[in-house]
Design an enzyme around this catalytic site. Sequence first.
Site, PDB file in Angstrom:
ATOM      1  N   ARG A  63      62.020  35.749  30.945  1.00 11.46           N
ATOM      2  CA  ARG A  63      61.431  36.866  31.704  1.00 11.46           C
ATOM      3  C   ARG A  63      61.787  38.199  31.047  1.00 11.46           C
ATOM      4  O   ARG A  63      60.997  39.146  31.047  1.00 11.46           O
ATOM      5  CB  ARG A  63      61.912  36.847  33.162  1.00 11.46           C
ATOM      6  CG  ARG A  63      61.594  38.127  33.939  1.00 11.46           C
ATOM      7  CD  ARG A  63      61.640  37.977  35.444  1.00 11.46           C
ATOM      8  NE  ARG A  63      62.842  37.333  35.939  1.00 11.46           N
ATOM      9  CZ  ARG A  63      64.063  37.895  35.946  1.00 11.46           C
ATOM     10  NH1 ARG A  63      64.250  39.108  35.483  1.00 11.46           N
ATOM     11  NH2 ARG A  63      65.095  37.231  36.412  1.00 11.46           N
ATOM     12  N   ASP A 189      43.668  55.113  33.172  1.00 13.15           N
ATOM     13  CA  ASP A 189      43.216  53.738  32.963  1.00 13.15           C
ATOM     14  C   ASP A 189      42.102  53.783  31.917  1.00 13.15           C
ATOM     15  O   ASP A 189      41.039  54.348  32.151  1.00 13.15           O
ATOM     16  CB  ASP A 189      42.712  53.186  34.307  1.00 13.15           C
ATOM     17  CG  ASP A 189      42.248  51.733  34.221  1.00 13.15           C
ATOM     18  OD1 ASP A 189      41.808  51.304  33.135  1.00 13.15           O
ATOM     19  OD2 ASP A 189      42.312  51.043  35.255  1.00 13.15           O
TER      20      ASP A 189
HETATM   21  C1  LIG Z   1      39.765  44.840  35.970  1.00 15.03           C
HETATM   22  C2  LIG Z   1      40.288  46.198  36.073  1.00 15.03           C
HETATM   23  C3  LIG Z   1      41.562  46.458  36.590  1.00 15.03           C
HETATM   24  C4  LIG Z   1      42.447  45.367  37.155  1.00 15.03           C
HETATM   25  O1  LIG Z   1      42.854  44.494  36.146  1.00 15.03           O
HETATM   26  P1  LIG Z   1      43.251  42.958  36.414  1.00 15.03           P
HETATM   27  O2  LIG Z   1      43.560  42.445  35.057  1.00 15.03           O
HETATM   28  O3  LIG Z   1      42.069  42.298  37.071  1.00 15.03           O
HETATM   29  O4  LIG Z   1      44.428  42.963  37.345  1.00 15.03           O
HETATM   30  C5  LIG Z   1      42.000  47.768  36.620  1.00 15.03           C
HETATM   31  N1  LIG Z   1      41.237  48.780  36.176  1.00 15.03           N
HETATM   32  C6  LIG Z   1      40.003  48.571  35.686  1.00 15.03           C
HETATM   33  C7  LIG Z   1      39.197  49.741  35.228  1.00 15.03           C
HETATM   34  C8  LIG Z   1      39.483  47.281  35.622  1.00 15.03           C
HETATM   35  O5  LIG Z   1      38.244  47.094  35.146  1.00 15.03           O
END
Ligand SMILES: *Cc1c(COP(=O)(O)O)cnc(C)c1O
Length: 412
Positions: A63, A189
Amino acid sequence: MGERDDHRFATRAVSWGEDPASSDVGDVVSPIHLTSTYAVPGIDSEFKLDEADPEEGEFLYGRLSNPTRHAAEKRLAALEGGAHGLAFASGTAAISTLFFATVTPGDHIVAFDDLYAGTRRMLESLFRDRLGVDVSFVDATDAGNVADAMRPETKLVYMETPTNPLLRLCDLDAIADIAHAGDALLGVDNTFLSPFLQNPLELGADVVAHSTTKYLNGHSDSIGGALVLDDDDLAAECYHLQRVLLGNAMAPFDAYLTLRGSKTLPMRMRQHEANASEIATFLEGHPLVETVHYPGLESHPQHELAKQQMAGYGGVLSFELEGDMDDAAAFLEALSTFTLAVSLGGVESLVELPAGMTHEPIPKAEREELGITDTLVRMSVGVEAVDDLLADLERGFAAMRRFSEQQPPAED
Ligand SMILES: *Cc1c(COP(=O)(O)O)cnc(C)c1O
Protein backbone atom coordinates in the site's frame (compact mmCIF):
# COMPACT_ATOMS: atom_id res chain seq x y z
CA MET A 1 12.05 20.08 -11.89
CA GLY A 2 14.51 20.84 -14.67
CA GLU A 3 14.14 17.30 -16.00
CA ARG A 4 10.78 18.08 -17.48
CA ASP A 5 12.38 20.09 -20.29
CA ASP A 6 14.83 17.37 -21.26
CA HIS A 7 12.50 15.52 -23.60
CA ARG A 8 9.65 16.45 -25.84
CA PHE A 9 6.17 15.27 -24.90
CA ALA A 10 5.95 12.24 -27.21
CA THR A 11 9.33 10.95 -26.02
CA ARG A 12 8.33 11.24 -22.38
CA ALA A 13 5.02 9.50 -23.16
CA VAL A 14 6.80 6.47 -24.61
CA SER A 15 9.38 5.74 -21.96
CA TRP A 16 9.51 8.13 -18.99
CA GLY A 17 9.45 6.28 -15.67
CA GLU A 18 10.46 2.92 -17.15
CA ASP A 19 14.13 2.16 -16.71
CA PRO A 20 15.66 -1.08 -18.07
CA ALA A 21 18.74 -0.45 -15.90
CA SER A 22 16.64 -0.85 -12.75
CA SER A 23 15.77 -4.46 -13.62
CA ASP A 24 18.04 -7.53 -13.24
CA VAL A 25 17.26 -8.66 -16.77
CA GLY A 26 16.83 -5.28 -18.44
CA ASP A 27 13.03 -5.22 -18.91
CA VAL A 28 12.25 -2.52 -21.46
CA VAL A 29 8.66 -2.55 -20.21
CA SER A 30 8.31 -2.12 -16.47
CA PRO A 31 7.15 -5.43 -14.92
CA ILE A 32 3.92 -5.67 -12.92
CA HIS A 33 4.93 -6.04 -9.29
CA LEU A 34 2.06 -7.84 -7.58
CA THR A 35 3.61 -8.43 -4.16
CA SER A 36 1.73 -7.07 -1.15
CA THR A 37 4.84 -7.05 1.04
CA TYR A 38 8.64 -6.95 0.77
CA ALA A 39 11.37 -8.87 2.61
CA VAL A 40 13.24 -6.38 4.81
CA PRO A 41 16.93 -6.60 5.73
CA GLY A 42 16.38 -7.01 9.49
CA ILE A 43 14.15 -6.00 12.42
CA ASP A 44 16.28 -2.96 13.10
CA SER A 45 16.18 -1.77 9.48
CA GLU A 46 16.58 1.96 9.18
CA PHE A 47 13.19 2.78 7.72
CA LYS A 48 9.84 2.76 9.46
CA LEU A 49 6.36 2.09 8.11
CA ASP A 50 5.31 5.64 7.24
CA GLU A 51 8.70 6.80 6.12
CA ALA A 52 9.90 4.06 3.76
CA ASP A 53 11.19 5.97 0.74
CA PRO A 54 10.93 4.12 -2.56
CA GLU A 55 13.43 6.56 -4.09
CA GLU A 56 15.96 5.07 -1.65
CA GLY A 57 14.97 1.50 -2.51
CA GLU A 58 13.06 1.22 0.77
CA PHE A 59 10.11 -1.06 0.12
CA LEU A 60 8.12 -2.36 3.06
CA TYR A 61 4.45 -2.86 2.21
CA GLY A 62 2.44 -2.70 -1.04
CA ARG A 63 0.00 0.00 0.00
CA LEU A 64 2.90 2.31 0.81
CA SER A 65 5.08 1.67 -2.23
CA ASN A 66 4.95 -0.35 -5.42
CA PRO A 67 7.50 -0.05 -8.25
CA THR A 68 4.91 -0.33 -11.04
CA ARG A 69 2.81 2.39 -9.43
CA HIS A 70 5.84 4.61 -8.99
CA ALA A 71 6.75 4.16 -12.65
CA ALA A 72 3.24 5.31 -13.59
CA GLU A 73 3.50 8.23 -11.16
CA LYS A 74 6.75 9.39 -12.74
CA ARG A 75 5.19 9.16 -16.20
CA LEU A 76 2.10 11.14 -15.14
CA ALA A 77 4.23 13.84 -13.48
CA ALA A 78 6.43 14.17 -16.56
CA LEU A 79 3.45 14.45 -18.91
CA GLU A 80 1.78 17.21 -16.87
CA GLY A 81 5.14 18.88 -16.28
CA GLY A 82 5.02 18.76 -12.47
CA ALA A 83 7.57 17.74 -9.85
CA HIS A 84 5.30 15.19 -8.13
CA GLY A 85 2.82 12.66 -9.49
CA LEU A 86 0.49 10.43 -7.50
CA ALA A 87 -1.59 7.61 -8.95
CA PHE A 88 -4.93 6.69 -7.40
CA ALA A 89 -7.54 3.94 -7.57
CA SER A 90 -9.89 6.26 -9.48
CA GLY A 91 -10.28 9.87 -10.54
CA THR A 92 -12.72 10.20 -7.64
CA ALA A 93 -10.02 8.99 -5.21
CA ALA A 94 -7.54 11.52 -6.61
CA ILE A 95 -10.01 14.41 -6.37
CA SER A 96 -11.16 13.57 -2.82
CA THR A 97 -7.50 13.36 -1.73
CA LEU A 98 -6.89 16.82 -3.16
CA PHE A 99 -9.85 18.17 -1.16
CA PHE A 100 -8.75 16.41 2.06
CA ALA A 101 -5.25 17.85 1.60
CA THR A 102 -6.40 21.43 1.10
CA VAL A 103 -9.45 22.11 3.31
CA THR A 104 -10.58 21.52 6.89
CA PRO A 105 -13.92 22.30 8.60
CA GLY A 106 -14.70 26.02 8.43
CA ASP A 107 -12.82 26.52 5.18
CA HIS A 108 -14.47 27.49 1.91
CA ILE A 109 -14.17 26.25 -1.67
CA VAL A 110 -15.16 28.11 -4.84
CA ALA A 111 -16.04 25.62 -7.59
CA PHE A 112 -17.33 25.76 -11.17
CA ASP A 113 -21.10 25.10 -11.15
CA ASP A 114 -20.67 22.82 -14.17
CA LEU A 115 -18.35 20.22 -12.58
CA TYR A 116 -18.30 16.49 -13.27
CA ALA A 117 -21.49 15.29 -11.53
CA GLY A 118 -19.62 12.95 -9.16
CA THR A 119 -17.30 15.74 -8.01
CA ARG A 120 -20.22 18.06 -7.42
CA ARG A 121 -21.97 15.38 -5.37
CA MET A 122 -18.77 14.79 -3.34
CA LEU A 123 -18.48 18.49 -2.55
CA GLU A 124 -22.14 18.77 -1.55
CA SER A 125 -22.84 15.59 0.37
CA LEU A 126 -19.42 14.85 1.87
CA PHE A 127 -17.47 18.10 2.24
CA ARG A 128 -20.34 20.55 2.77
CA ASP A 129 -23.01 18.46 4.52
CA ARG A 130 -20.83 16.17 6.63
CA LEU A 131 -17.49 17.93 7.05
CA GLY A 132 -18.54 21.57 7.36
CA VAL A 133 -16.64 22.93 4.37
CA ASP A 134 -18.73 25.59 2.65
CA VAL A 135 -18.80 25.46 -1.14
CA SER A 136 -19.88 28.18 -3.58
CA PHE A 137 -20.73 26.96 -7.07
CA VAL A 138 -20.31 29.75 -9.61
CA ASP A 139 -20.57 30.19 -13.36
CA ALA A 140 -16.83 30.36 -13.97
CA THR A 141 -17.16 31.07 -17.69
CA ASP A 142 -16.96 34.62 -16.32
CA ALA A 143 -13.86 34.81 -14.07
CA GLY A 144 -15.46 37.80 -12.32
CA ASN A 145 -17.93 35.41 -10.68
CA VAL A 146 -15.01 33.52 -9.12
CA ALA A 147 -13.55 36.79 -7.81
CA ASP A 148 -16.94 37.76 -6.32
CA ALA A 149 -17.25 34.43 -4.49
CA MET A 150 -13.83 34.60 -2.78
CA ARG A 151 -13.85 34.94 1.03
CA PRO A 152 -11.07 35.25 3.61
CA GLU A 153 -11.57 31.53 4.44
CA THR A 154 -11.43 30.36 0.81
CA LYS A 155 -8.62 27.79 0.61
CA LEU A 156 -9.31 26.18 -2.75
CA VAL A 157 -10.64 27.21 -6.14
CA TYR A 158 -11.59 24.12 -8.13
CA MET A 159 -12.17 24.18 -11.89
CA GLU A 160 -12.70 21.96 -14.92
CA THR A 161 -12.30 23.10 -18.50
CA PRO A 162 -13.89 22.14 -20.83
CA THR A 163 -16.87 20.94 -18.79
CA ASN A 164 -19.19 18.04 -19.30
CA PRO A 165 -21.47 17.84 -21.25
CA LEU A 166 -21.67 21.42 -22.60
CA LEU A 167 -17.95 22.02 -23.21
CA ARG A 168 -17.87 25.34 -21.37
CA LEU A 169 -14.45 26.84 -20.70
CA CYS A 170 -12.97 28.95 -17.95
CA ASP A 171 -9.93 31.20 -18.19
CA LEU A 172 -7.32 29.40 -16.06
CA ASP A 173 -4.73 32.16 -16.23
CA ALA A 174 -7.19 34.76 -14.91
CA ILE A 175 -8.65 32.41 -12.28
CA ALA A 176 -5.15 31.45 -11.02
CA ASP A 177 -4.49 35.14 -10.38
CA ILE A 178 -7.79 35.50 -8.52
CA ALA A 179 -7.12 32.40 -6.39
CA HIS A 180 -3.58 33.48 -5.53
CA ALA A 181 -4.63 37.04 -4.71
CA GLY A 182 -6.89 35.47 -2.07
CA ASP A 183 -4.17 33.09 -0.78
CA ALA A 184 -6.10 30.12 -2.14
CA LEU A 185 -4.85 27.26 -4.29
CA LEU A 186 -6.17 26.51 -7.77
CA GLY A 187 -6.95 22.87 -8.56
CA VAL A 188 -7.93 21.91 -12.10
CA ASP A 189 -9.44 18.68 -13.42
CA ASN A 190 -7.69 18.21 -16.79
CA THR A 191 -9.37 14.92 -17.71
CA PHE A 192 -11.19 16.19 -20.82
CA LEU A 193 -8.12 17.38 -22.73
CA SER A 194 -5.27 15.33 -21.22
CA PRO A 195 -1.82 16.88 -20.73
CA PHE A 196 -1.19 16.65 -24.47
CA LEU A 197 -3.72 19.41 -25.18
CA GLN A 198 -3.70 21.54 -22.01
CA ASN A 199 -1.25 22.17 -19.18
CA PRO A 200 -2.96 23.86 -16.22
CA LEU A 201 0.31 24.06 -14.21
CA GLU A 202 1.78 26.27 -16.93
CA LEU A 203 -1.34 28.45 -16.80
CA GLY A 204 -0.91 29.00 -13.05
CA ALA A 205 -2.74 26.08 -11.43
CA ASP A 206 -1.23 24.55 -8.28
CA VAL A 207 -2.59 21.03 -8.66
CA VAL A 208 -3.89 19.07 -11.64
CA ALA A 209 -6.32 16.17 -11.20
CA HIS A 210 -7.12 13.43 -13.71
CA SER A 211 -9.38 10.51 -14.17
CA THR A 212 -6.79 8.36 -15.97
CA THR A 213 -9.76 6.09 -16.73
CA LYS A 214 -10.34 8.42 -19.70
CA TYR A 215 -7.68 9.65 -22.19
CA LEU A 216 -4.49 8.93 -20.24
CA ASN A 217 -5.15 5.18 -20.23
CA GLY A 218 -7.29 5.57 -23.30
CA HIS A 219 -8.53 2.02 -23.86
CA SER A 220 -11.56 1.81 -21.54
CA ASP A 221 -10.04 -1.07 -19.58
CA SER A 222 -8.84 0.52 -16.34
CA ILE A 223 -10.15 2.81 -13.59
CA GLY A 224 -7.58 5.20 -12.17
CA GLY A 225 -6.76 8.76 -11.20
CA ALA A 226 -3.85 11.11 -10.71
CA LEU A 227 -2.70 14.29 -9.03
CA VAL A 228 0.28 16.25 -10.34
CA LEU A 229 1.77 19.22 -8.51
CA ASP A 230 4.99 21.12 -7.82
CA ASP A 231 4.77 22.14 -4.15
CA ASP A 232 6.80 19.75 -1.95
CA ASP A 233 4.79 20.25 1.26
CA LEU A 234 1.41 19.82 -0.39
CA ALA A 235 2.74 16.77 -2.24
CA ALA A 236 3.92 15.26 1.07
CA GLU A 237 0.44 15.80 2.51
CA CYS A 238 -1.16 14.14 -0.55
CA TYR A 239 1.26 11.16 -0.34
CA HIS A 240 0.49 10.74 3.35
CA LEU A 241 -3.25 10.70 2.63
CA GLN A 242 -2.83 8.32 -0.31
CA ARG A 243 -0.49 5.82 1.31
CA VAL A 244 -1.34 6.00 5.02
CA LEU A 245 -4.60 7.73 5.93
CA LEU A 246 -6.86 6.79 3.01
CA GLY A 247 -5.04 3.91 1.32
CA ASN A 248 -6.48 4.76 -2.10
CA ALA A 249 -3.51 4.26 -4.43
CA MET A 250 -3.68 2.78 -7.92
CA ALA A 251 -3.34 -1.02 -8.14
CA PRO A 252 -0.26 -2.45 -9.95
CA PHE A 253 -2.17 -3.87 -12.90
CA ASP A 254 -3.91 -0.54 -13.53
CA ALA A 255 -0.55 1.20 -13.22
CA TYR A 256 0.81 -1.12 -15.92
CA LEU A 257 -2.20 -0.41 -18.16
CA THR A 258 -1.81 3.33 -17.61
CA LEU A 259 1.89 3.16 -18.50
CA ARG A 260 1.04 1.17 -21.60
CA GLY A 261 -1.89 3.34 -22.65
CA SER A 262 -0.11 6.64 -22.13
CA LYS A 263 2.63 5.72 -24.65
CA THR A 264 0.25 6.48 -27.53
CA LEU A 265 -1.47 9.51 -25.99
CA PRO A 266 -0.18 12.03 -28.59
CA MET A 267 -1.26 9.92 -31.57
CA ARG A 268 -4.61 9.08 -30.06
CA MET A 269 -5.37 12.70 -29.14
CA ARG A 270 -4.56 13.90 -32.65
CA GLN A 271 -6.92 11.33 -34.15
CA HIS A 272 -9.68 11.93 -31.57
CA GLU A 273 -9.51 15.59 -32.41
CA ALA A 274 -9.39 15.18 -36.19
CA ASN A 275 -12.47 12.93 -36.05
CA ALA A 276 -14.33 15.14 -33.56
CA SER A 277 -13.70 18.28 -35.65
CA GLU A 278 -15.02 16.65 -38.78
CA ILE A 279 -18.10 15.35 -36.98
CA ALA A 280 -18.74 18.72 -35.31
CA THR A 281 -18.69 20.45 -38.71
CA PHE A 282 -20.96 17.80 -40.22
CA LEU A 283 -23.45 18.13 -37.35
CA GLU A 284 -23.42 21.91 -37.47
CA GLY A 285 -24.63 21.77 -41.07
CA HIS A 286 -27.33 19.17 -40.44
CA PRO A 287 -31.03 20.21 -40.56
CA LEU A 288 -32.01 17.90 -37.66
CA VAL A 289 -29.40 19.43 -35.33
CA GLU A 290 -30.16 22.61 -33.39
CA THR A 291 -26.83 23.39 -31.73
CA VAL A 292 -23.37 21.85 -31.55
CA HIS A 293 -21.08 22.40 -28.55
CA TYR A 294 -17.42 21.96 -29.51
CA PRO A 295 -14.67 24.42 -28.60
CA GLY A 296 -13.06 23.99 -32.03
CA LEU A 297 -16.06 25.51 -33.82
CA GLU A 298 -16.00 29.23 -34.49
CA SER A 299 -19.59 29.31 -33.25
CA HIS A 300 -18.43 28.24 -29.76
CA PRO A 301 -18.86 31.34 -27.55
CA GLN A 302 -15.36 30.83 -26.08
CA HIS A 303 -13.53 29.78 -29.23
CA GLU A 304 -10.96 32.57 -28.77
CA LEU A 305 -10.16 31.42 -25.22
CA ALA A 306 -9.91 27.84 -26.50
CA LYS A 307 -7.29 28.94 -29.03
CA GLN A 308 -5.31 30.71 -26.31
CA GLN A 309 -5.22 28.19 -23.51
CA MET A 310 -5.58 24.83 -25.27
CA ALA A 311 -3.20 23.13 -27.69
CA GLY A 312 -6.19 21.41 -29.33
CA TYR A 313 -9.92 20.97 -28.93
CA GLY A 314 -10.18 17.33 -27.84
CA GLY A 315 -12.51 14.49 -28.73
CA VAL A 316 -15.70 15.21 -26.77
CA LEU A 317 -18.63 17.14 -28.20
CA SER A 318 -22.34 17.47 -27.59
CA PHE A 319 -25.29 18.59 -29.69
CA GLU A 320 -29.02 19.12 -29.47
CA LEU A 321 -31.31 17.25 -31.81
CA GLU A 322 -34.61 18.61 -33.09
CA GLY A 323 -37.65 17.09 -31.39
CA ASP A 324 -38.10 15.46 -28.00
CA MET A 325 -36.53 12.65 -25.98
CA ASP A 326 -38.28 10.00 -28.12
CA ASP A 327 -36.63 11.44 -31.25
CA ALA A 328 -33.28 11.35 -29.45
CA ALA A 329 -33.93 7.74 -28.42
CA ALA A 330 -34.73 6.79 -32.04
CA PHE A 331 -31.46 8.41 -33.13
CA LEU A 332 -29.35 6.71 -30.46
CA GLU A 333 -30.88 3.27 -30.90
CA ALA A 334 -30.09 3.27 -34.62
CA LEU A 335 -26.36 3.78 -34.08
CA SER A 336 -24.08 0.77 -34.24
CA THR A 337 -20.49 2.02 -34.64
CA PHE A 338 -21.07 4.34 -31.68
CA THR A 339 -21.77 2.38 -28.49
CA LEU A 340 -24.42 3.67 -26.10
CA ALA A 341 -22.42 4.03 -22.87
CA VAL A 342 -21.27 6.56 -20.31
CA SER A 343 -17.56 7.44 -19.90
CA LEU A 344 -15.22 8.85 -22.52
CA GLY A 345 -11.65 9.01 -23.70
CA GLY A 346 -11.24 5.48 -25.07
CA VAL A 347 -10.31 4.55 -28.63
CA GLU A 348 -13.90 3.48 -29.34
CA SER A 349 -16.67 6.00 -30.01
CA LEU A 350 -19.29 6.26 -27.27
CA VAL A 351 -22.52 8.19 -27.16
CA GLU A 352 -24.90 9.00 -24.32
CA LEU A 353 -27.99 11.05 -23.50
CA PRO A 354 -27.15 13.10 -20.38
CA ALA A 355 -30.82 13.84 -19.51
CA GLY A 356 -31.58 10.11 -19.44
CA MET A 357 -28.23 8.77 -18.20
CA THR A 358 -25.42 10.71 -16.45
CA HIS A 359 -27.51 13.73 -15.44
CA GLU A 360 -30.85 11.93 -14.95
CA PRO A 361 -30.68 12.29 -11.12
CA ILE A 362 -30.76 16.10 -11.45
CA PRO A 363 -34.39 17.38 -11.47
CA LYS A 364 -35.56 18.31 -14.99
CA ALA A 365 -36.04 22.03 -14.25
CA GLU A 366 -32.52 22.30 -12.81
CA ARG A 367 -31.15 20.30 -15.75
CA GLU A 368 -32.74 22.65 -18.25
CA GLU A 369 -31.38 25.63 -16.37
CA LEU A 370 -27.90 24.14 -16.79
CA GLY A 371 -28.62 23.78 -20.51
CA ILE A 372 -29.01 19.99 -20.46
CA THR A 373 -32.12 19.51 -22.57
CA ASP A 374 -33.87 16.19 -23.28
CA THR A 375 -32.32 15.96 -26.75
CA LEU A 376 -28.76 16.85 -25.81
CA VAL A 377 -26.49 14.05 -27.03
CA ARG A 378 -22.89 13.77 -25.85
CA MET A 379 -20.29 11.84 -27.74
CA SER A 380 -16.77 10.75 -27.05
CA VAL A 381 -15.41 10.46 -30.56
CA GLY A 382 -13.02 7.53 -30.98
CA VAL A 383 -10.21 6.90 -33.42
CA GLU A 384 -12.14 4.78 -35.95
CA ALA A 385 -12.32 5.70 -39.65
CA VAL A 386 -14.30 8.92 -39.62
CA ASP A 387 -16.34 7.94 -42.68
CA ASP A 388 -17.74 4.98 -40.73
CA LEU A 389 -18.68 7.31 -37.88
CA LEU A 390 -20.38 9.76 -40.25
CA ALA A 391 -22.28 6.89 -41.93
CA ASP A 392 -23.44 5.75 -38.49
CA LEU A 393 -24.77 9.22 -37.71
CA GLU A 394 -26.67 9.19 -41.04
CA ARG A 395 -28.34 5.97 -39.87
CA GLY A 396 -29.37 7.77 -36.70
CA PHE A 397 -30.89 10.70 -38.62
CA ALA A 398 -32.72 8.33 -41.00
CA ALA A 399 -34.25 6.55 -37.99
CA MET A 400 -35.39 9.91 -36.57
CA ARG A 401 -37.14 10.78 -39.82
CA ARG A 402 -38.85 7.36 -39.98
CA PHE A 403 -39.87 7.75 -36.35
CA SER A 404 -41.42 11.20 -36.82
CA GLU A 405 -43.31 10.06 -39.94
CA GLN A 406 -44.93 7.28 -37.88
CA GLN A 407 -46.12 9.78 -35.27
CA PRO A 408 -49.57 11.33 -35.75
CA PRO A 409 -49.16 15.03 -36.63
CA ALA A 410 -49.32 17.26 -33.55
CA GLU A 411 -52.73 18.92 -33.07
CA ASP A 412 -52.68 22.63 -32.55
C1 LIG B 1 -14.72 10.34 -15.08
C2 LIG B 1 -14.38 11.65 -14.52
C3 LIG B 1 -14.08 11.80 -13.16
C4 LIG B 1 -14.16 10.66 -12.17
O1 LIG B 1 -13.19 9.70 -12.45
P1 LIG B 1 -13.35 8.14 -12.06
O2 LIG B 1 -12.11 7.53 -12.59
O3 LIG B 1 -14.61 7.64 -12.70
O4 LIG B 1 -13.47 8.08 -10.56
C5 LIG B 1 -13.73 13.06 -12.71
N1 LIG B 1 -13.68 14.12 -13.53
C6 LIG B 1 -13.98 14.01 -14.84
C7 LIG B 1 -13.93 15.23 -15.70
C8 LIG B 1 -14.35 12.78 -15.38
O5 LIG B 1 -14.66 12.69 -16.68
